[in-house]
Design a protein around this motif. Structure first.
Motif, PDB file in Angstrom:
ATOM      1  N   ALA A 145       0.810  -1.226   0.000  1.00  0.00           N
ATOM      2  CA  ALA A 145       0.000   0.000   0.000  1.00  0.00           C
ATOM      3  C   ALA A 145       0.838   1.268   0.000  1.00  0.00           C
ATOM      4  O   ALA A 145       0.471   2.269  -0.617  1.00  0.00           O
ATOM      5  CB  ALA A 145      -0.953   0.000   1.192  1.00  0.00           C
ATOM      6  N   GLY A 146       1.975   1.256   0.692  1.00  0.00           N
ATOM      7  CA  GLY A 146       2.801   2.462   0.786  1.00  0.00           C
ATOM      8  C   GLY A 146       3.823   2.593  -0.319  1.00  0.00           C
ATOM      9  O   GLY A 146       4.707   3.451  -0.242  1.00  0.00           O
ATOM     10  N   ASP A 147       3.724   1.762  -1.355  1.00  0.00           N
ATOM     11  CA  ASP A 147       4.711   1.728  -2.441  1.00  0.00           C
ATOM     12  C   ASP A 147       6.119   1.572  -1.873  1.00  0.00           C
ATOM     13  O   ASP A 147       7.019   2.393  -2.125  1.00  0.00           O
ATOM     14  CB  ASP A 147       4.615   2.995  -3.289  1.00  0.00           C
ATOM     15  N   PRO A 148       6.349   0.517  -1.066  1.00  0.00           N
ATOM     16  CA  PRO A 148       7.622   0.385  -0.351  1.00  0.00           C
ATOM     17  C   PRO A 148       8.782   0.045  -1.275  1.00  0.00           C
ATOM     18  O   PRO A 148       8.604  -0.544  -2.344  1.00  0.00           O
ATOM     19  CB  PRO A 148       7.351  -0.779   0.614  1.00  0.00           C
ATOM     20  N   GLU A 149       9.977   0.401  -0.815  1.00  0.00           N
ATOM     21  CA  GLU A 149      11.198   0.032  -1.527  1.00  0.00           C
ATOM     22  C   GLU A 149      11.729  -1.321  -1.065  1.00  0.00           C
ATOM     23  O   GLU A 149      12.478  -1.982  -1.791  1.00  0.00           O
ATOM     24  CB  GLU A 149      12.269   1.110  -1.322  1.00  0.00           C
ATOM     25  N   LEU A 150      11.354  -1.722   0.156  1.00  0.00           N
ATOM     26  CA  LEU A 150      11.768  -2.995   0.741  1.00  0.00           C
ATOM     27  C   LEU A 150      10.519  -3.719   1.220  1.00  0.00           C
ATOM     28  O   LEU A 150       9.699  -3.147   1.947  1.00  0.00           O
ATOM     29  CB  LEU A 150      12.718  -2.744   1.916  1.00  0.00           C
ATOM     30  N   ILE A 151      10.371  -4.993   0.818  1.00  0.00           N
ATOM     31  CA  ILE A 151       9.157  -5.741   1.155  1.00  0.00           C
ATOM     32  C   ILE A 151       9.546  -7.087   1.750  1.00  0.00           C
ATOM     33  O   ILE A 151      10.355  -7.825   1.173  1.00  0.00           O
ATOM     34  CB  ILE A 151       8.264  -5.961  -0.086  1.00  0.00           C
ATOM     35  N   PHE A 152       8.946  -7.400   2.902  1.00  0.00           N
ATOM     36  CA  PHE A 152       9.151  -8.678   3.566  1.00  0.00           C
ATOM     37  C   PHE A 152       7.895  -9.531   3.430  1.00  0.00           C
ATOM     38  O   PHE A 152       6.778  -9.045   3.667  1.00  0.00           O
ATOM     39  CB  PHE A 152       9.440  -8.475   5.056  1.00  0.00           C
ATOM     40  N   PHE A 153       8.083 -10.792   3.092  1.00  0.00           N
ATOM     41  CA  PHE A 153       6.981 -11.744   3.027  1.00  0.00           C
ATOM     42  C   PHE A 153       7.343 -12.968   3.870  1.00  0.00           C
ATOM     43  O   PHE A 153       8.389 -13.582   3.659  1.00  0.00           O
ATOM     44  CB  PHE A 153       6.722 -12.203   1.586  1.00  0.00           C
ATOM     45  N   ASP A 154       6.484 -13.305   4.827  1.00  0.00           N
ATOM     46  CA  ASP A 154       6.714 -14.468   5.683  1.00  0.00           C
ATOM     47  C   ASP A 154       5.718 -15.555   5.284  1.00  0.00           C
ATOM     48  O   ASP A 154       4.516 -15.432   5.546  1.00  0.00           O
ATOM     49  CB  ASP A 154       6.535 -14.070   7.155  1.00  0.00           C
ATOM     50  N   GLU A 155       6.210 -16.610   4.648  1.00  0.00           N
ATOM     51  CA  GLU A 155       5.360 -17.707   4.155  1.00  0.00           C
ATOM     52  C   GLU A 155       4.173 -17.144   3.373  1.00  0.00           C
ATOM     53  O   GLU A 155       3.014 -17.409   3.688  1.00  0.00           O
ATOM     54  CB  GLU A 155       4.867 -18.566   5.323  1.00  0.00           C
ATOM     55  N   PRO A 156       4.421 -16.385   2.308  1.00  0.00           N
ATOM     56  CA  PRO A 156       3.351 -15.607   1.675  1.00  0.00           C
ATOM     57  C   PRO A 156       2.306 -16.408   0.915  1.00  0.00           C
ATOM     58  O   PRO A 156       1.185 -15.935   0.734  1.00  0.00           O
ATOM     59  CB  PRO A 156       4.115 -14.685   0.717  1.00  0.00           C
ATOM     60  N   THR A 157       2.640 -17.610   0.448  1.00  0.00           N
ATOM     61  CA  THR A 157       1.707 -18.317  -0.432  1.00  0.00           C
ATOM     62  C   THR A 157       0.963 -19.454   0.249  1.00  0.00           C
ATOM     63  O   THR A 157       0.266 -20.218  -0.411  1.00  0.00           O
ATOM     64  CB  THR A 157       2.438 -18.868  -1.672  1.00  0.00           C
ATOM     65  N   VAL A 158       1.108 -19.582   1.568  1.00  0.00           N
ATOM     66  CA  VAL A 158       0.338 -20.595   2.291  1.00  0.00           C
ATOM     67  C   VAL A 158      -1.152 -20.295   2.132  1.00  0.00           C
ATOM     68  O   VAL A 158      -1.609 -19.176   2.369  1.00  0.00           O
ATOM     69  CB  VAL A 158       0.721 -20.600   3.787  1.00  0.00           C
ATOM     70  N   GLY A 159      -1.909 -21.287   1.703  1.00  0.00           N
ATOM     71  CA  GLY A 159      -3.348 -21.113   1.549  1.00  0.00           C
ATOM     72  C   GLY A 159      -3.788 -20.567   0.208  1.00  0.00           C
ATOM     73  O   GLY A 159      -4.990 -20.448  -0.042  1.00  0.00           O
ATOM     74  N   LEU A 160      -2.827 -20.216  -0.665  1.00  0.00           N
ATOM     75  CA  LEU A 160      -3.188 -19.705  -1.987  1.00  0.00           C
ATOM     76  C   LEU A 160      -3.330 -20.855  -2.982  1.00  0.00           C
ATOM     77  O   LEU A 160      -2.557 -21.815  -2.934  1.00  0.00           O
ATOM     78  CB  LEU A 160      -2.133 -18.728  -2.501  1.00  0.00           C
ATOM     79  N   ASP A 161      -4.296 -20.738  -3.892  1.00  0.00           N
ATOM     80  CA  ASP A 161      -4.416 -21.748  -4.939  1.00  0.00           C
ATOM     81  C   ASP A 161      -3.353 -21.491  -6.011  1.00  0.00           C
ATOM     82  O   ASP A 161      -2.597 -20.516  -5.950  1.00  0.00           O
ATOM     83  CB  ASP A 161      -5.826 -21.759  -5.548  1.00  0.00           C
ATOM     84  N   ILE A 162      -3.274 -22.382  -6.979  1.00  0.00           N
ATOM     85  CA  ILE A 162      -2.207 -22.313  -7.979  1.00  0.00           C
ATOM     86  C   ILE A 162      -2.248 -20.996  -8.743  1.00  0.00           C
ATOM     87  O   ILE A 162      -1.219 -20.351  -8.971  1.00  0.00           O
ATOM     88  CB  ILE A 162      -2.294 -23.504  -8.940  1.00  0.00           C
ATOM     89  N   ALA A 176      10.561  -6.437  -8.291  1.00  0.00           N
ATOM     90  CA  ALA A 176      12.032  -6.482  -8.251  1.00  0.00           C
ATOM     91  C   ALA A 176      12.619  -5.811  -9.493  1.00  0.00           C
ATOM     92  O   ALA A 176      13.655  -5.135  -9.408  1.00  0.00           O
ATOM     93  CB  ALA A 176      12.510  -7.925  -8.145  1.00  0.00           C
ATOM     94  N   GLU A 177      11.975  -5.998 -10.629  1.00  0.00           N
ATOM     95  CA  GLU A 177      12.456  -5.352 -11.853  1.00  0.00           C
ATOM     96  C   GLU A 177      12.366  -3.831 -11.762  1.00  0.00           C
ATOM     97  O   GLU A 177      13.106  -3.120 -12.435  1.00  0.00           O
ATOM     98  CB  GLU A 177      11.650  -5.863 -13.052  1.00  0.00           C
ATOM     99  N   GLN A 178      11.478  -3.329 -10.912  1.00  0.00           N
ATOM    100  CA  GLN A 178      11.367  -1.879 -10.688  1.00  0.00           C
ATOM    101  C   GLN A 178      12.422  -1.376  -9.705  1.00  0.00           C
ATOM    102  O   GLN A 178      12.494  -0.181  -9.423  1.00  0.00           O
ATOM    103  CB  GLN A 178       9.980  -1.541 -10.137  1.00  0.00           C
ATOM    104  N   GLY A 179      13.235  -2.303  -9.143  1.00  0.00           N
ATOM    105  CA  GLY A 179      14.272  -1.904  -8.207  1.00  0.00           C
ATOM    106  C   GLY A 179      13.917  -2.101  -6.752  1.00  0.00           C
ATOM    107  O   GLY A 179      14.697  -1.743  -5.857  1.00  0.00           O
ATOM    108  N   LYS A 180      12.747  -2.694  -6.486  1.00  0.00           N
ATOM    109  CA  LYS A 180      12.359  -2.946  -5.105  1.00  0.00           C
ATOM    110  C   LYS A 180      13.081  -4.200  -4.595  1.00  0.00           C
ATOM    111  O   LYS A 180      13.369  -5.121  -5.356  1.00  0.00           O
ATOM    112  CB  LYS A 180      10.841  -3.106  -4.996  1.00  0.00           C
ATOM    113  N   THR A 181      13.363  -4.220  -3.302  1.00  0.00           N
ATOM    114  CA  THR A 181      14.102  -5.314  -2.677  1.00  0.00           C
ATOM    115  C   THR A 181      13.124  -6.236  -1.973  1.00  0.00           C
ATOM    116  O   THR A 181      12.278  -5.773  -1.189  1.00  0.00           O
ATOM    117  CB  THR A 181      15.123  -4.758  -1.673  1.00  0.00           C
ATOM    118  N   ILE A 182      13.232  -7.523  -2.244  1.00  0.00           N
ATOM    119  CA  ILE A 182      12.288  -8.511  -1.722  1.00  0.00           C
ATOM    120  C   ILE A 182      13.024  -9.486  -0.808  1.00  0.00           C
ATOM    121  O   ILE A 182      14.068 -10.031  -1.198  1.00  0.00           O
ATOM    122  CB  ILE A 182      11.610  -9.307  -2.857  1.00  0.00           C
ATOM    123  N   VAL A 183      12.483  -9.723   0.382  1.00  0.00           N
ATOM    124  CA  VAL A 183      12.993 -10.747   1.291  1.00  0.00           C
ATOM    125  C   VAL A 183      11.810 -11.610   1.708  1.00  0.00           C
ATOM    126  O   VAL A 183      10.784 -11.083   2.163  1.00  0.00           O
ATOM    127  CB  VAL A 183      13.648 -10.132   2.550  1.00  0.00           C
TER     128      VAL A 183
END
Length: 302
Positions: A145-162, A176-183
């Motif tokens: 929502a805040g258009d962050p430059e650094l984004i953290f995801f903790d087990e992000p796809t648990v419960g998501l369908d294919i 990431a291609e826009q230059g944002k850092t993903i962990v």
């Protein structure tokens, strides 16, 4: 290369136990990094310190060169944690709009709606009525929502369908291609192998491996060769086992496989001996093989 994250000789103690033990690493801008490890390895504790939710017992953590709790850092950071809680009696569209309003330069509303994957009718539903997978998709939109430059995801796809999982990772790649850092952390090792530029592998509070997925897999102790036989299979297998560079030999799905510590030496021996093989393949192993070997044999890996 600019470092967004700097973790320097960090330890975290709970009473007499070190959940994280003297860990150091930097993470560069625009990279996608996966933090992996078995339960209790210390990865969630490390993530908590990066987010400013926990203070290190020893060492220092810097995000954009500052303490994780600094206002500037928080404005440039987004996070999607395992437990996604939503505010009751607010509709999905209202929650997204509310979280956007907290930031000076929020992400475009239409992009966030697209990121949720929710149908237009769902945006007018109360958030507590969403399914578990839909709530995680909403959590993804709120992390952005805040258009962050650094984004953290903790087990992000648990419960998501294919379909939702594919949309999620496609969006992450685009960010990431826009230059944002993903962990991110995940128990789906195939996701880490497919998505991450770099893997930090934790075990018992230590960082036991750090590198690209291919570099991590290259550390597997046992590697294998496979090929199709030309002629009698049993005779070939017996001849292969007589070579000192080959430890074991077995058949699988019509191919003959051999295990070895040194694939180059095994190939050299096969060709010098003139053994009748064709369609030779070198298998470095899978990431889950490396994960198992490196975490079960921590002392050797360190």
């Amino acid at each position: 290369m600019d470092s967004v994250i700097e973790m320097n000789e960090v330890s975290k103690l709970y009473k007499d136990k070190k959940a994280v033990d003297n860990i150091s690493f930097n993470i560069a801008k625009g990279s996608i990094t996966a933090i992996l490890g078995p339960n209790g390895a210390g990865k969630t504790t490390a993530l908590g310190m990066l987010l400013g939710l926990l203070e290190p017992t020893e060492g220092s953590v810097k995000i954009f060169g500052q303490h994780p709790k600094e206002k500037m850092v928080r404005e440039k950071t987004g996070a999607m944690l395992q437990e996604v809680s939503v505010m009751d009696r607010l509709k999905v569209r209202e929650i997204i709009a509310l979280i956007r309003s907290y930031y000076p330069q929020p992400m475009d509303m239409e992009f966030l709606i697209k990121a949720t994957g929710l149908a237009p009718a769902d945006l007018n539903r109360y958030a507590e009525k969403l399914s578990g997978g839909q709530k995680r998709s909403l959590g993804f939109a709120l992390a952005l929502a805040g258009d962050p430059e650094l984004i953290f995801f903790d087990e992000p796809t648990v419960g998501l369908d294919i379909t939702s999982r594919r949309r999620f990772w496609d969006t992450v790649r685009g960010l990431a291609e826009q230059g944002k850092t993903i962990v991110f952390t995940t128990h789906y090792l195939q996701e880490a192998e497919d998505i991450a530029d770099r893997i930090l592998l934790f075990s018992k509070g230590h960082l036991v491996a750090d590198g690209s997925p291919d570099e991590i897999k290259s550390r597997i102790v046992k590697r294998s060769l496979s090929f199709l036989p030309v002629g009698d299979r049993s005779v070939l297998r017996k001849s292969l086992l007589e070579l000192t560079a080959i430890e074991d030999c077995y058949e699988k799905e019509g191919r003959i496989h051999v295990t070895t510590d040194d694939t180059d030496e095994a190939l050299r021996a096969i060709f010098i001996t003139g053994l009748p093989v064709k369609d030779v393949r070198i298998d470095q192993g899978r990431l889950d093989d490396a994960f198992e070997q490196l975490t079960m044999n921590q002392e050797e890996a360190v």
